[in-house]
Design a protein around this motif. Structure first.
Motif, PDB file in Angstrom:
ATOM      1  N   ILE A   1     -11.662  -3.641   3.726  1.00 23.21           N
ATOM      2  CA  ILE A   1     -10.243  -3.447   3.434  1.00 23.21           C
ATOM      3  C   ILE A   1      -9.361  -4.190   4.434  1.00 23.21           C
ATOM      4  O   ILE A   1      -8.262  -4.634   4.086  1.00 23.21           O
ATOM      5  CB  ILE A   1      -9.894  -1.938   3.327  1.00 23.21           C
ATOM      6  CG1 ILE A   1      -8.778  -1.701   2.296  1.00 23.21           C
ATOM      7  CG2 ILE A   1      -9.518  -1.338   4.642  1.00 23.21           C
ATOM      8  CD1 ILE A   1      -9.158  -1.850   0.882  1.00 23.21           C
ATOM      9  N   GLU A   2      -9.827  -4.359   5.673  1.00 25.85           N
ATOM     10  CA  GLU A   2      -9.063  -5.133   6.659  1.00 25.85           C
ATOM     11  C   GLU A   2      -8.814  -6.551   6.162  1.00 25.85           C
ATOM     12  O   GLU A   2      -7.715  -7.079   6.300  1.00 25.85           O
ATOM     13  CB  GLU A   2      -9.810  -5.207   7.995  1.00 25.85           C
ATOM     14  CG  GLU A   2      -9.470  -4.128   8.957  1.00 25.85           C
ATOM     15  CD  GLU A   2     -10.136  -4.321  10.306  1.00 25.85           C
ATOM     16  OE1 GLU A   2      -9.409  -4.287  11.313  1.00 25.85           O
ATOM     17  OE2 GLU A   2     -11.371  -4.497  10.364  1.00 25.85           O
TER      18      GLU A   2
ATOM     19  N   VAL B   1     -11.407   2.180  -3.755  1.00 23.83           N
ATOM     20  CA  VAL B   1     -11.342   2.880  -2.466  1.00 23.83           C
ATOM     21  C   VAL B   1     -12.423   3.968  -2.360  1.00 23.83           C
ATOM     22  O   VAL B   1     -12.993   4.152  -1.280  1.00 23.83           O
ATOM     23  CB  VAL B   1      -9.941   3.443  -2.139  1.00 23.83           C
ATOM     24  CG1 VAL B   1      -8.939   2.318  -1.966  1.00 23.83           C
ATOM     25  CG2 VAL B   1      -9.475   4.460  -3.126  1.00 23.83           C
TER      26      VAL B   1
ATOM     27  N   ALA C   1      -6.369   6.374   0.231  1.00 26.63           N
ATOM     28  CA  ALA C   1      -6.159   5.040   0.789  1.00 26.63           C
ATOM     29  C   ALA C   1      -6.762   4.940   2.180  1.00 26.63           C
ATOM     30  O   ALA C   1      -6.823   5.938   2.914  1.00 26.63           O
ATOM     31  CB  ALA C   1      -4.662   4.725   0.862  1.00 26.63           C
ATOM     32  N   PHE C   2      -7.185   3.745   2.519  1.00 23.85           N
ATOM     33  CA  PHE C   2      -7.556   3.438   3.896  1.00 23.85           C
ATOM     34  C   PHE C   2      -6.259   3.075   4.609  1.00 23.85           C
ATOM     35  O   PHE C   2      -5.508   2.224   4.138  1.00 23.85           O
ATOM     36  CB  PHE C   2      -8.510   2.238   3.944  1.00 23.85           C
ATOM     37  CG  PHE C   2      -9.908   2.572   3.503  1.00 23.85           C
ATOM     38  CD1 PHE C   2     -10.874   2.940   4.431  1.00 23.85           C
ATOM     39  CD2 PHE C   2     -10.264   2.508   2.169  1.00 23.85           C
ATOM     40  CE1 PHE C   2     -12.167   3.246   4.033  1.00 23.85           C
ATOM     41  CE2 PHE C   2     -11.545   2.803   1.749  1.00 23.85           C
ATOM     42  CZ  PHE C   2     -12.504   3.180   2.694  1.00 23.85           C
TER      43      PHE C   2
ATOM     44  N   LEU D   1     -15.682   2.191  -1.569  1.00 25.24           N
ATOM     45  CA  LEU D   1     -15.706   1.758  -0.164  1.00 25.24           C
ATOM     46  C   LEU D   1     -15.948   2.945   0.774  1.00 25.24           C
ATOM     47  O   LEU D   1     -16.647   2.809   1.782  1.00 25.24           O
ATOM     48  CB  LEU D   1     -14.400   1.060   0.206  1.00 25.24           C
ATOM     49  CG  LEU D   1     -14.175  -0.303  -0.439  1.00 25.24           C
ATOM     50  CD1 LEU D   1     -12.750  -0.791  -0.163  1.00 25.24           C
ATOM     51  CD2 LEU D   1     -15.211  -1.321   0.042  1.00 25.24           C
TER      52      LEU D   1
ATOM     53  N   VAL E   1      -8.765  -7.523   3.020  1.00 22.86           N
ATOM     54  CA  VAL E   1      -7.820  -7.421   1.905  1.00 22.86           C
ATOM     55  C   VAL E   1      -6.404  -7.254   2.435  1.00 22.86           C
ATOM     56  O   VAL E   1      -5.473  -7.940   1.996  1.00 22.86           O
ATOM     57  CB  VAL E   1      -8.196  -6.246   0.964  1.00 22.86           C
ATOM     58  CG1 VAL E   1      -7.097  -5.994  -0.066  1.00 22.86           C
ATOM     59  CG2 VAL E   1      -9.536  -6.523   0.274  1.00 22.86           C
ATOM     60  N   TYR E   2      -6.225  -6.367   3.407  1.00 27.59           N
ATOM     61  CA  TYR E   2      -4.891  -6.098   3.952  1.00 27.59           C
ATOM     62  C   TYR E   2      -4.303  -7.342   4.626  1.00 27.59           C
ATOM     63  O   TYR E   2      -3.101  -7.589   4.529  1.00 27.59           O
ATOM     64  CB  TYR E   2      -4.922  -4.917   4.924  1.00 27.59           C
ATOM     65  CG  TYR E   2      -5.066  -3.555   4.260  1.00 27.59           C
ATOM     66  CD1 TYR E   2      -5.168  -3.415   2.876  1.00 27.59           C
ATOM     67  CD2 TYR E   2      -5.099  -2.403   5.021  1.00 27.59           C
ATOM     68  CE1 TYR E   2      -5.297  -2.171   2.283  1.00 27.59           C
ATOM     69  CE2 TYR E   2      -5.222  -1.151   4.428  1.00 27.59           C
ATOM     70  CZ  TYR E   2      -5.326  -1.036   3.070  1.00 27.59           C
ATOM     71  OH  TYR E   2      -5.440   0.198   2.487  1.00 27.59           O
TER      72      TYR E   2
ATOM     73  N   TYR F   1      -7.870   0.578  -8.718  1.00 27.05           N
ATOM     74  CA  TYR F   1      -7.637   0.860  -7.299  1.00 27.05           C
ATOM     75  C   TYR F   1      -8.450   2.070  -6.826  1.00 27.05           C
ATOM     76  O   TYR F   1      -9.168   2.003  -5.825  1.00 27.05           O
ATOM     77  CB  TYR F   1      -6.137   1.092  -7.044  1.00 27.05           C
ATOM     78  CG  TYR F   1      -5.874   1.589  -5.645  1.00 27.05           C
ATOM     79  CD1 TYR F   1      -5.787   0.694  -4.590  1.00 27.05           C
ATOM     80  CD2 TYR F   1      -5.767   2.947  -5.379  1.00 27.05           C
ATOM     81  CE1 TYR F   1      -5.589   1.148  -3.289  1.00 27.05           C
ATOM     82  CE2 TYR F   1      -5.571   3.406  -4.087  1.00 27.05           C
ATOM     83  CZ  TYR F   1      -5.484   2.498  -3.048  1.00 27.05           C
ATOM     84  OH  TYR F   1      -5.300   2.941  -1.769  1.00 27.05           O
TER      85      TYR F   1
ATOM     86  N   GLY G   1     -16.345   0.134   4.830  1.00 21.54           N
ATOM     87  CA  GLY G   1     -15.184   0.076   3.944  1.00 21.54           C
ATOM     88  C   GLY G   1     -13.967  -0.463   4.673  1.00 21.54           C
ATOM     89  O   GLY G   1     -13.202  -1.265   4.132  1.00 21.54           O
TER      90      GLY G   1
ATOM     91  N   VAL H   1       0.847  -1.198   0.000  1.00 23.07           N
ATOM     92  CA  VAL H   1       0.000   0.000   0.000  1.00 23.07           C
ATOM     93  C   VAL H   1       0.882   1.248   0.000  1.00 23.07           C
ATOM     94  O   VAL H   1       0.626   2.210  -0.723  1.00 23.07           O
ATOM     95  CB  VAL H   1      -0.976  -0.003   1.201  1.00 23.07           C
ATOM     96  CG1 VAL H   1      -1.749   1.314   1.284  1.00 23.07           C
ATOM     97  CG2 VAL H   1      -1.939  -1.178   1.098  1.00 23.07           C
TER      98      VAL H   1
END
Length: 166
Positions: free
Chosen positions: A122-123, A160, A76-77, A163, A125-126, A156, A118, A60
């Motif tokens: 994303i958590e 984001v 970005a988150f 989300l 995904v990360y 991308y 969101g 990221v």
């Protein structure tokens, strides 16, 4: 294992910081200081990654640095650490700061409260990206991110923003 405390950006707050070209903090506003539990003197001149949370995949930040070094903005988150113990999530916008000749003189980040649905997405995904990094480094993480984006049929930026809008 003790669970980390989560802090939340206030609904109407914007967390602002500026760095030099090497990523060292040159400015931070009061909401930033408040959420991380620091004084400006604790941060000025320090690398911005002093607040990086270990749950954040390196890919990221590679994407972020690639974008801003080419004078493009990125959203970005981001999960950050608080000096009070614990963490907080933000939806970040990062851009290059340019002088009158168009040369990069630093970077500027404005962060706000993220959409928590969101964040939940994303958590996951990360976590997958971090697992890939542990096994195959940033190259593996980058390939996985490309695969995730392809499967979602989105770029991308589109993902984001979707989300964050909810």
């Amino acid at each position: 294992m003790q669970e980390e405390k989560q802090y939340f950006v206030k609904e109407n707050d914007f967390i602002v910081s500026k760095t030099d070209t090497k990523g060292k903090i040159t400015y931070c506003n009061e909401p930033f200081l408040e959420i991380i539990g620091a004084k400006a003197s604790d941060l000025l001149g320090k690398p911005h990654n002093i607040i990086r949370h270990p749950d954040m995949p390196r890919i990221v930040f590679k994407l972020l640095w690639d974008r801003i070094k080419s004078k493009k903005e990125i959203f970005a988150f981001v999960k950050n650490r608080s000096f009070k113990g614990g963490y907080y999530w933000v939806f970040a916008n990062v851009t290059a700061s340019l002088d009158e000749r168009g040369e990069i003189v630093g970077y500027h980040s404005v962060r706000r409260r993220p959409n928590m649905d969101g964040v939940k997405f994303i958590e996951g995904v990360y976590k997958k990206l971090l697992e890939a990094e542990k096994i195959g480094g940033m190259e593996a993480s980058g390939k996985l991110l490309e695969k995730i984006l392809k499967e979602s049929n989105m770029e991308y930026d589109e993902l984001v923003h979707k989300l964050q809008r909810g």
